[in-house]
Design an enzyme around this catalytic site. Structure first.
Site, short mmCIF file in Angstrom:
data_model
loop_
_atom_site.label_atom_id
_atom_site.label_comp_id
_atom_site.label_asym_id
_atom_site.label_seq_id
_atom_site.Cartn_x
_atom_site.Cartn_y
_atom_site.Cartn_z
N GLY A 165 0.81 -1.21 0.00
CA GLY A 165 0.00 0.00 0.00
C GLY A 165 0.84 1.26 0.00
O GLY A 165 0.32 2.36 0.16
N HIS A 172 -2.37 16.39 -0.90
CA HIS A 172 -2.30 15.58 0.31
C HIS A 172 -1.76 16.45 1.44
O HIS A 172 -1.21 17.54 1.21
CB HIS A 172 -1.37 14.37 0.12
CG HIS A 172 -1.97 13.28 -0.69
ND1 HIS A 172 -2.08 13.35 -2.07
CD2 HIS A 172 -2.51 12.08 -0.34
CE1 HIS A 172 -2.64 12.24 -2.53
NE2 HIS A 172 -2.92 11.46 -1.50
N LYS A 232 3.04 14.03 3.73
CA LYS A 232 3.29 13.03 2.68
C LYS A 232 4.63 13.34 2.04
O LYS A 232 4.85 14.44 1.53
CB LYS A 232 2.17 13.04 1.65
CG LYS A 232 2.33 11.95 0.58
CD LYS A 232 1.10 11.87 -0.31
CE LYS A 232 1.25 10.88 -1.44
NZ LYS A 232 1.51 9.50 -0.96
#
Length: 271
Positions: free
Chosen positions: A75, A131, A135
């Site tokens: 992920g 984001h 991040k």
């Protein structure tokens, strides 16, 4: 039989959400929680590795899982089609499975699929993604995946029209699609795909509002798929029937029930 799951990056935001899902999911248990700095020897004894680490560490996590004959669910951002292609021969040689999920949100996957479906009809396409400021990579894995799907959908009509891409302010090109990344407080995750043609435009927007609720259904689907996977699988759109493009099914051939998708908002606007 219970599947023992080792989560790398389990101390981070996404890792914590994945850990909660695994602990609540029948047939799965958390056997180890590793940070991005942990020794990968701690993966020993797991039946499935879930990677929610960092782009710099992720490749080592995937290789360590493959070398140990353990299936892996990835992920972590940063896995382009080119990077996945480098891993594919290793997975095939080991006889294991590797599932790469750029975004666990079902709404985000649908937004990317809608963009790809519309892509052949618009000559100009650009992506703006945002984001939170923590991040560390850009563009996002979701934006990269969307651009790759757009390019594949335009195989018969050629690359998008992107003037002045030699200028840095025009964004980073991925598969001919300019991507613009924002990193700022006050946002979780947001992506706009803007498709333009003569006299009109179509904007497809997806907002993640509450990550745990938005990602939970996708994580559950991906866990089940990764446990039984053979070879490389990319994207939730490979696991479910989203009604756009090709049809996907569960391993036994039954269509997947997507259910409700709380915690997120998606919309398409025309102007």
């Amino acid at each position: 039989m219970t599947t023992r799951v080792a989560i790398v990056g389990g101390t981070g935001k996404l890792g914590a959400i994945i850990r909660d899902v695994v602990e609540a999911e029948p047939g799965f248990e958390v056997s180890a929680v590793l940070s991005s700095r942990s020794e990968l020897s701690e993966l020993e004894g797991a039946d499935l590795v879930v990677d929610a680490s960092t782009p710099a560490v992720s490749i080592d996590v995937v290789r360590a899982a493959i070398e140990r004959g353990i299936n892996v669910l990835v992920g972590t951002s940063g896995w382009s089609a080119e990077r996945i292609a480098l891993v594919r021969p290793l997975v095939d040689a080991a006889g294991t499975g590797a599932v790469f999920i750029p975004n666990f949100s079902l709404g985000s996957v649908l937004g990317s699929a809608l963009a790809a479906a519309a892509a052949p009809f618009f000559p100009s396409i650009e992506i703006v993604e945002a984001h939170r400021e923590t991040k560390i990579d850009s563009p996002s894995g979701t934006a990269v995946r969307t651009a790759e799907l757009i390019a594949a959908a335009r195989d018969g009509v050629g690359p998008v029209e992107s003037p002045h891409v030699d200028q840095r302010a025009r964004g980073q090109q991925v598969a001919s699609v300019p991507i613009h990344s924002l990193r700022r407080p006050g946002v979780v995750a947001r992506q706009e795909t803007i498709l333009s043609g003569a006299g009109e435009s179509l904007t497809i927007v997806h907002d993640t509002v509450e990550p745990a609720q938005a990602y939970g259904p996708g994580i559950r689907l991906a866990l089940a798929a990764a446990r039984d996977a053979s070879g490389v699988v990319v994207g939730l759109d490979s696991l479910i029937d989203i009604g756009v493009g090709r049809r996907a099914a569960e391993p036994d051939g039954r269509p997947v029930d997507e259910g409700g998708v709380p915690g997120q908002v998606a919309r398409a606007t025309g102007a």
